[in-house]
Design a protein around this motif. Structure first.
Motif, PDB file in Angstrom:
ATOM      1  N   GLY A 170       0.556  -0.850   0.278  1.00 13.84           N
ATOM      2  CA  GLY A 170      -0.518   0.561   0.088  1.00 13.84           C
ATOM      3  C   GLY A 170       0.832   1.831   0.316  1.00 13.84           C
ATOM      4  O   GLY A 170       2.051   1.104   1.182  1.00 13.84           O
ATOM      5  N   VAL A 171       1.151   2.105  -0.858  1.00 12.46           N
ATOM      6  CA  VAL A 171       1.708   3.206  -0.808  1.00 12.46           C
ATOM      7  C   VAL A 171       0.611   4.782  -0.722  1.00 12.46           C
ATOM      8  O   VAL A 171      -0.477   5.025  -1.043  1.00 12.46           O
ATOM      9  CB  VAL A 171       2.177   3.552  -2.708  1.00 12.46           C
ATOM     10  CG1 VAL A 171       2.314   4.311  -2.640  1.00 12.46           C
ATOM     11  CG2 VAL A 171       2.861   1.952  -3.117  1.00 12.46           C
TER      12      VAL A 171
ATOM     13  N   PRO B 210      14.272  -3.519  -5.175  1.00 11.33           N
ATOM     14  CA  PRO B 210      15.444  -3.397  -5.888  1.00 11.33           C
ATOM     15  C   PRO B 210      16.132  -5.214  -5.050  1.00 11.33           C
ATOM     16  O   PRO B 210      16.408  -6.340  -5.267  1.00 11.33           O
ATOM     17  CB  PRO B 210      15.963  -2.878  -5.958  1.00 11.33           C
ATOM     18  CG  PRO B 210      16.023  -1.854  -5.424  1.00 11.33           C
ATOM     19  CD  PRO B 210      15.117  -2.252  -4.504  1.00 11.33           C
ATOM     20  N   ILE B 211      15.878  -5.176  -3.781  1.00 13.42           N
ATOM     21  CA  ILE B 211      16.979  -6.304  -3.100  1.00 13.42           C
ATOM     22  C   ILE B 211      15.772  -7.803  -3.474  1.00 13.42           C
ATOM     23  O   ILE B 211      16.019  -8.661  -3.216  1.00 13.42           O
ATOM     24  CB  ILE B 211      16.679  -6.452  -1.572  1.00 13.42           C
ATOM     25  CG1 ILE B 211      18.793  -5.248  -1.650  1.00 13.42           C
ATOM     26  CG2 ILE B 211      17.296  -7.225  -0.670  1.00 13.42           C
ATOM     27  CD1 ILE B 211      18.581  -4.439  -0.195  1.00 13.42           C
ATOM     28  N   LEU B 212      14.442  -7.483  -3.081  1.00 14.31           N
ATOM     29  CA  LEU B 212      13.184  -8.894  -2.825  1.00 14.31           C
ATOM     30  C   LEU B 212      13.389  -8.744  -4.533  1.00 14.31           C
ATOM     31  O   LEU B 212      12.619  -9.855  -5.100  1.00 14.31           O
ATOM     32  CB  LEU B 212      12.050  -7.027  -2.735  1.00 14.31           C
ATOM     33  CG  LEU B 212      11.561  -6.986  -1.259  1.00 14.31           C
ATOM     34  CD1 LEU B 212      10.441  -6.238  -0.785  1.00 14.31           C
ATOM     35  CD2 LEU B 212      11.961  -8.797  -0.579  1.00 14.31           C
TER      36      LEU B 212
ATOM     37  N   ASP C 250      11.253   1.740  -2.262  1.00 12.74           N
ATOM     38  CA  ASP C 250      10.624   1.504  -4.314  1.00 12.74           C
ATOM     39  C   ASP C 250      12.204   1.884  -4.048  1.00 12.74           C
ATOM     40  O   ASP C 250      13.304   0.820  -5.519  1.00 12.74           O
ATOM     41  CB  ASP C 250      10.515   3.182  -4.459  1.00 12.74           C
ATOM     42  CG  ASP C 250       8.822   2.816  -4.950  1.00 12.74           C
ATOM     43  OD1 ASP C 250       8.809   1.368  -4.551  1.00 12.74           O
ATOM     44  OD2 ASP C 250       8.214   3.611  -5.011  1.00 12.74           O
ATOM     45  N   LYS C 251      13.759   2.562  -3.859  1.00 14.54           N
ATOM     46  CA  LYS C 251      14.997   2.830  -4.318  1.00 14.54           C
ATOM     47  C   LYS C 251      15.836   1.977  -3.185  1.00 14.54           C
ATOM     48  O   LYS C 251      16.481   0.866  -4.439  1.00 14.54           O
ATOM     49  CB  LYS C 251      14.972   4.625  -3.664  1.00 14.54           C
ATOM     50  CG  LYS C 251      14.695   5.035  -4.871  1.00 14.54           C
ATOM     51  CD  LYS C 251      15.306   6.661  -4.319  1.00 14.54           C
ATOM     52  CE  LYS C 251      14.567   7.455  -5.066  1.00 14.54           C
ATOM     53  NZ  LYS C 251      14.940   8.980  -5.025  1.00 14.54           N
TER      54      LYS C 251
ATOM     55  N   TYR D 160       8.855   7.277   2.666  1.00 13.48           N
ATOM     56  CA  TYR D 160       9.267   6.102   3.001  1.00 13.48           C
ATOM     57  C   TYR D 160       8.482   4.781   2.415  1.00 13.48           C
ATOM     58  O   TYR D 160       9.636   4.019   2.149  1.00 13.48           O
ATOM     59  CB  TYR D 160       8.103   5.663   3.878  1.00 13.48           C
ATOM     60  CG  TYR D 160       8.163   6.362   5.642  1.00 13.48           C
ATOM     61  CD1 TYR D 160       9.732   6.537   6.354  1.00 13.48           C
ATOM     62  CD2 TYR D 160       7.361   7.561   5.935  1.00 13.48           C
ATOM     63  CE1 TYR D 160       9.907   7.350   6.860  1.00 13.48           C
ATOM     64  CE2 TYR D 160       7.242   7.663   7.291  1.00 13.48           C
ATOM     65  CZ  TYR D 160       9.314   8.179   8.098  1.00 13.48           C
ATOM     66  OH  TYR D 160       8.795   9.164   8.618  1.00 13.48           O
ATOM     67  N   ASN D 161       8.140   5.282   1.597  1.00 12.04           N
ATOM     68  CA  ASN D 161       7.765   4.597   0.442  1.00 12.04           C
ATOM     69  C   ASN D 161       8.630   4.681  -1.000  1.00 12.04           C
ATOM     70  O   ASN D 161       9.188   3.755  -1.117  1.00 12.04           O
ATOM     71  CB  ASN D 161       6.091   4.502  -0.201  1.00 12.04           C
ATOM     72  CG  ASN D 161       5.274   4.213   0.850  1.00 12.04           C
ATOM     73  OD1 ASN D 161       4.956   2.750   0.718  1.00 12.04           O
ATOM     74  ND2 ASN D 161       4.385   4.820   1.399  1.00 12.04           N
ATOM     75  N   GLU D 162       9.016   5.770  -0.640  1.00  5.24           N
ATOM     76  CA  GLU D 162      10.713   6.598  -2.006  1.00  5.24           C
ATOM     77  C   GLU D 162      11.234   5.714  -1.865  1.00  5.24           C
ATOM     78  O   GLU D 162      12.532   4.833  -2.189  1.00  5.24           O
ATOM     79  CB  GLU D 162      10.722   7.609  -2.064  1.00  5.24           C
ATOM     80  CG  GLU D 162      11.730   7.739  -3.059  1.00  5.24           C
ATOM     81  CD  GLU D 162      11.895   9.344  -2.943  1.00  5.24           C
ATOM     82  OE1 GLU D 162      13.020  10.162  -3.118  1.00  5.24           O
ATOM     83  OE2 GLU D 162      10.436  10.521  -3.091  1.00  5.24           O
ATOM     84  N   LEU D 163      11.859   5.296  -0.163  1.00  2.00           N
ATOM     85  CA  LEU D 163      12.894   4.281   0.329  1.00  2.00           C
ATOM     86  C   LEU D 163      12.406   3.110   0.242  1.00  2.00           C
ATOM     87  O   LEU D 163      13.696   2.820  -0.445  1.00  2.00           O
ATOM     88  CB  LEU D 163      13.050   4.725   1.802  1.00  2.00           C
ATOM     89  CG  LEU D 163      14.232   4.346   2.721  1.00  2.00           C
ATOM     90  CD1 LEU D 163      15.702   4.573   1.856  1.00  2.00           C
ATOM     91  CD2 LEU D 163      13.844   4.389   4.268  1.00  2.00           C
TER      92      LEU D 163
END
Length: 272
Positions: A37-38, A53-55, A48-49, A43-46
């Motif tokens: 949920g965005v 990518p790790i997931l 995403d960045k 916090y959502n930007e963090l």
């Protein structure tokens, strides 16, 4: 003889069907898409960045569902239409669970941007004069933070036997400068800066309103553990593979290195 062959065939068919069902169940247990949920905040930007990518390297797809208000995101999380959100602290979650009879739990503590005392008109605490107006959030958890910040600034005194995360207006024991403290929606405060002398604003609201260049930091919050931001999930999902993958990502060396590189101004308070 025919009966034996028929029975043998039936047994083999049942075995095949059984293996097929077992295979299907095993496959369904492994979730490859995480629905987050965005809302519009850092916090959502963090996530995403630095986390997504790790997931993705771990084989997960990320689906984002946008909400205009964070409470909508929490409601969706409780209903199971999303898997996780990352924008609330534990104190807020406890109140939400109590009021809505839900079972959200913190999965992992994430970096946080504090709620702090600002002013668009003044630069120092010494600029305070009697009767000035201070705008603060009206929701209980953030209001408590605001009263604690004002007490830390020495502008008011509050009851010493009340938890900092539970303070309210009725717990003020002294207001020597006769400040007019106005409780209002957190989203409203950035829009009425000209009507206020000082304001206490959560970091996420400063970010979403893009007012960083319009305000001066007067007093930074002493961030309590209950006020650190967490990734939240339903209780039943805590030990799922996908939830543990999110937790692992936030606690990974890769994420730690990202924060060291992108937190030179110490905007983020790291988990304790």
């Amino acid at each position: 003889m025919k009966i034996k062959k028929i029975l043998a065939g039936a047994v083999m068919m049942l075995a095949v069907l059984s293996v097929g069902c077992a295979s299907k169940n095993t496959t369904s247990e492994k979730k490859h898409e995480i629905v987050i949920g965005v809302t519009s905040d850092q916090y959502n930007e963090l996530f995403d960045k630095a986390v997504a990518p790790i997931l993705k390297k771990d084989g997960y797809k990320i689906k984002r569902v946008n909400f205009s208000q964070f409470m909508q995101s929490n409601t969706a999380l409780a209903e199971g239409t999303i898997d996780v959100n990352v924008a609330q602290h534990t104190a807020y979650m406890k109140i939400f669970n109590r009021d809505k009879k839900t079972d959200l739990v913190p999965l992992v503590t994430t970096p946080s941007v504090p709620c702090s005392l600002y002013s668009s008109k003044y630069r120092n605490k010494s600029d305070l004069k009697d009767g000035m107006t201070v705008g603060i959030p009206q929701d209980p958890s953030n209001a408590a933070r605001a009263y604690a910040i004002l007490a830390d600034a020495g502008w008011i005194k509050v009851k010493s036997d009340v938890k900092r995360t539970e303070l309210s207006k009725k717990d003020i024991t002294s207001n020597p400068r006769h400040l007019e403290i106005k409780e209002m929606d957190s989203d409203t405060i950035p829009r009425v800066l000209s009507d206020l002398d000082f304001e206490v604003i959560p970091g996420s609201n400063v970010y979403s309103a893009k007012i960083q260049d319009k305000i001066h930091l007067i007093q930074q919050e002493n961030l309590q553990k209950d006020l650190q931001i967490v990734a939240a999930v339903k209780k039943k999902n805590v030990n799922t593979d996908w939830a543990q993958a999110i937790k692992k990502a936030y606690q990974s060396k890769e994420f730690e290195d990202y924060m060291k590189k992108h937190n030179s101004d110490h905007q983020w308070v790291m988990p304790k």
